[in-house]
Design an enzyme around this catalytic site. Structure first.
Site, short mmCIF file in Angstrom:
data_model
loop_
_atom_site.label_atom_id
_atom_site.label_comp_id
_atom_site.label_asym_id
_atom_site.label_seq_id
_atom_site.Cartn_x
_atom_site.Cartn_y
_atom_site.Cartn_z
N THR A 508 -9.77 1.87 0.71
CA THR A 508 -9.09 1.30 1.96
C THR A 508 -10.18 2.00 3.16
OG1 THR A 508 -7.57 3.42 2.15
CG2 THR A 508 -6.16 1.07 1.57
N CYS A 509 -10.89 3.15 3.04
CA CYS A 509 -12.05 3.04 3.73
C CYS A 509 -12.81 2.50 3.84
CB CYS A 509 -11.94 4.44 3.17
SG CYS A 509 -10.70 5.86 3.08
N ALA A 510 -13.82 2.00 2.36
CA ALA A 510 -14.81 1.15 2.55
C ALA A 510 -14.06 -0.38 3.16
CB ALA A 510 -15.48 1.10 1.46
#
Length: 548
Positions: A508-510
C-alpha cells in the site's frame, strides 16, 4: 490590472498573497506589491506602476475621507477581514489612458453578494507561475492578504443568517477553470515538515477513539507527517512500517467514521452540522474540521458526505437549500407553502407563530407570494442560523493548513472534495491507472505475464459488475483508499507479477499489486477473491498478503 479594449480589467492568474504589517501605508504597500509581482512574474513590464483599488481609483487616501491610506484603517472602514482585501497594480501608462477616457467620479463601496462578479474571485492559473510556494508563518503582528472571498453580508457589515436565497444564480458563482484540486492541495502540502512526525496508535475496532487521542495529543502538529500504527485485537503491533499505506487507510476509515458522528444530521450523502451540547463540550466541531483538512492535505480522502449547500455557505458562496428532519416542522412548512389565498396564509402563519417567532421570521404578509420568503427564512435559520456557532467552530478546524482559505478562493475546485459524488470507480479507469511492469518482450516470462494481465483486466470488469469483491474493496486492498484521493496518487500505482505466490500481494505504500501467475482465469479469480477478502489489515492474515 491592465487596459483591455479600453477597459481596465484584472489580469487572470496574477493574484498573489502578500504578507504585510497592518500599519503599512500606501507607499509601502505599493513598493512591496510591485516587488512581489516582479519577483514572481518575469514577463511583467518594468513600470512604473500605480497602486489602485478594485474600482480603479488610485490608493492614496481611505475612500470617502481625507485620511492617508493605512491598511488597518482601510480594513476597519470596509468591514472585511484581511484575507478578503484585494488591491491591484497597473502600468501608469494604462492608468493615465483609462483616466483620460472617463471624466466620471468613481467611488468605492462594498458589494452585496448579488453584485459580485468574476473580477472579485480571480482563480490562480498555474501556467502563469504566479503563486509562490511560501513557508512563511503567520504571526500576531503580520497578516496575509489573499484573493478576495465572497461573503454573504449586509451593507452594515453584519453577516445575514436569516435571509439567504434558496437558489443561487449560477452566473454569480466563482468559476475555477485553470487549476485542479490536486494542484491546489499540492501547494498546501508544501507546509508539511517531513522531518517530524505526529504518531497515531490505532485499533480498527475503534478508529475514532484512537484518532481523537492522536489529534488531542499535545505533541500533535498538523504540519508534521502522520505516523500510523495499527494494532490487532490482542494489542500487538501489526507488521509493517508506515511509509504511506497505513496513513491512507487510517484517513479513509476516519472519514467513514466521521460521517456517523452526532454533530451531523441529514441524508447520508448530504449531511449538515447541528448543535450538540456534548460535542461542544468536547470541542468535536473543531476536531472534525481539523481532521478533514489534515486528511485532504496529507493525501487522504475528503469526507464526501457534507451537504453542498453547507459547503457553499462555508466557502462564502451564495445559494441555499435546507434539509428538515423534524416531521412536525416539515408539516408546518408544507402548510405555509400550500396556502392558496392571503387569508389562509395569514391563518396558517398565526397557527405556527411560536415556531416562526423562534426563527425571527413571523411577520405580517400582504400577498400570498410572501409565503416563499417566510419558508426560505425559516429554512435558513433552521440549518444555518441556529447552528451558526458550531459552524464557525467547524470552520476554525477546517482552517488548518490553510485549507479553508483555499476552499474560499477555489470553491468550484475544492467543494466537490467535501460533497458526495455519484461517480464511481470503473474498470477502465483502474486498468489505465495501474501501469504493468513487464519482463522484456520475447521472453518466456513476458508470455505468462501477458496472460496474467489479461486475467487482471477481466477481473476488474467482474469487480465492476458487483462480484464478491468490488472495485472499491480492491482499490482499498492495494492502496488503503477506496478511490483516488483529491491530491492524486503518489507514487503512481503499478502491477507486478510473481511466481512465488498463488495469491495477490499488495504494497500500500508503493500503491503496487503483485499478481500470481496462474494457468486459468477461474483459478486466478478464485485466488484473487479469497486473498483480498481475507486480508483486511496490514499484516498477513491467512493467504492474502498486504504490507504498508
Amino acid at each position: 490590472m491592465s487596459l483591455q479594449k479600453d477597459i481596465m480589467k484584472p489580469v487572470r492568474g496574477k493574484t498573489l498573497p502578500l504578507i504585510l504589517d497592518p500599519d503599512t501605508d500606501a507607499a509601502g504597500l505599493h513598493r512591496l506589491a510591485v516587488k512581489k509581482m516582479t519577483d514572481f512574474n518575469s514577463d511583467l513590464d518594468e513600470g512604473p506602476y500605480v497602486l489602485i483599488y478594485p474600482d480603479t481609483s488610485e490608493v492614496i487616501n481611505i475612500p470617502g475621507t481625507s485620511k492617508p491610506f493605512n491598511l488597518r484603517e482601510y480594513k476597519t472602514e470596509i468591514g472585511k477581514t484581511y484575507n478578503q482585501i484585494a488591491l491591484f497594480i497597473c502600468l501608469k501608462s494604462d492608468y493615465d489612458k483609462d483616466a483620460s477616457d472617463s471624466d466620471q467620479e468613481v467611488f468605492v463601496r462594498r458589494k452585496r453578494v448579488t453584485e459580485v462578479d468574476l473580477a472579485d474571485t480571480l482563480p490562480w492559473e498555474p501556467e502563469h507561475e504566479s503563486t509562490p510556494k511560501s513557508t512563511a508563518e503567520k504571526t500576531s503582528t503580520y497578516t496575509q492578504l489573499y484573493a478576495p472571498i465572497v461573503v454573504d453580508e449586509d451593507e452594515d457589515g453584519s453577516q445575514d443568517f436569516n435571509v439567504v436565497p434558496i437558489r443561487a444564480d449560477p452566473a454569480k458563482k466563482a468559476v475555477d477553470t485553470s487549476i485542479s484540486a490536486a494542484q491546489t492541495i499540492e501547494d498546501l502540502a508544501d507546509a508539511i515538515d517531513h522531518n517530524t512526525v505526529s504518531r497515531f496508535n490505532i485499533s480498527r475496532s475503534n478508529v475514532w477513539d484512537g484518532a481523537v487521542r492522536g489529534f488531542r495529543r499535545s505533541t500533535f502538529c498538523e504540519k508534521s507527517d502522520l505516523l500510523v500504527r495499527f494494532m490487532d485485537d490482542a494489542g500487538s503491533v501489526e507488521e509493517g512500517i508506515d511509509a504511506g499505506g497505513p496513513r491512507q487507510e487510517f484517513l479513509t476509515l476516519l472519514m467513514s467514521f466521521l460521517q456517523s458522528q452526532p454533530i451531523f444530521e441529514g441524508p447520508p450523502q448530504s449531511r449538515y452540522l447541528v448543535y450538540n451540547a456534548a460535542a461542544i463540550r468536547e470541542d468535536e466541531y473543531f476536531m472534525a474540521g481539523k481532521m478533514i483538512a489534515v486528511s485532504i492535505v496529507h493525501g487522504g480522502p475528503g469526507p464526501r458526505f457534507i451537504s453542498r449547500d453547507l459547503v457553499n455557505h462555508i466557502a462564502g458562496q451564495p445559494g441555499f437549500c435546507a434539509h428538515v428532519t423534524d416531521e412536525e416542522i416539515g408539516r408546518a412548512l408544507s402548510e405555509i407553502e400550500l396556502a392558496h389565498s392571503l387569508k389562509s396564509l395569514q391563518d396558517v402563519l398565526l397557527k405556527h407563530s411560536s415556531m416562526l417567532q423562534t426563527a425571527g421570521c413571523f411577520r405580517h404578509v400582504s400577498s400570498v407570494e410572501e409565503k416563499h420568503t417566510v419558508v426560505a427564512e425559516y429554512l435558513t435559520w433552521y440549518t444555518i442560523g441556529r447552528n451558526h456557532s458550531v459552524i464557525e467552530r467547524f470552520k476554525d478546524g477546517l482552517a488548518s493548513l490553510h485549507f479553508l482559505d483555499a476552499l474560499c478562493q477555489h470553491p468550484s475546485v475544492l467543494a466537490p472534495v467535501l460533497c458526495h459524488t455519484d461517480k464511481r470507480l470503473t474498470s477502465v479507469e483502474v486498468e489505465r491507472l495501474f501501469l504493468p511492469q513487464l519482463s522484456p518482450a520475447g521472453s518466456n516470462r513476458r508470455t505468462t505475464e501477458t496472460m496474467a494481465l489479461s486475467f487482471w483486466a477481466d477481473y476488474l470488469m467482474d469487480c465492476e459488475e458487483q462480484g464478491p469483491v468490488s472495485l472499491e474493496e480492491l482499490f482499498m486492498f492495494i492502496t488503503g483508499l477506496k478511490t483516488q484521493p483529491p491530491a492524486g496518487m503518489t507514487p503512481h500505482p503499478c502491477v507486478t507479477f510473481s511466481q512465488e505466490t498463488i495469491y495477490p500481494m499488495a504494497n500500500t505504500c508503493a500503491n503496487t499489486i503483485t499478481l500470481p501467475l496462474l494457468e486459468t482465469y477461474a483459478r486466478f479469480k478464485a485466488n484473487m477473491d479469497f486473498g483480498i477478502q481475507n486480508s483486511p489489515g496490514f499484516g498477513c492474515l491467512r493467504n492474502g498478503k498486504r504490507k504498508g
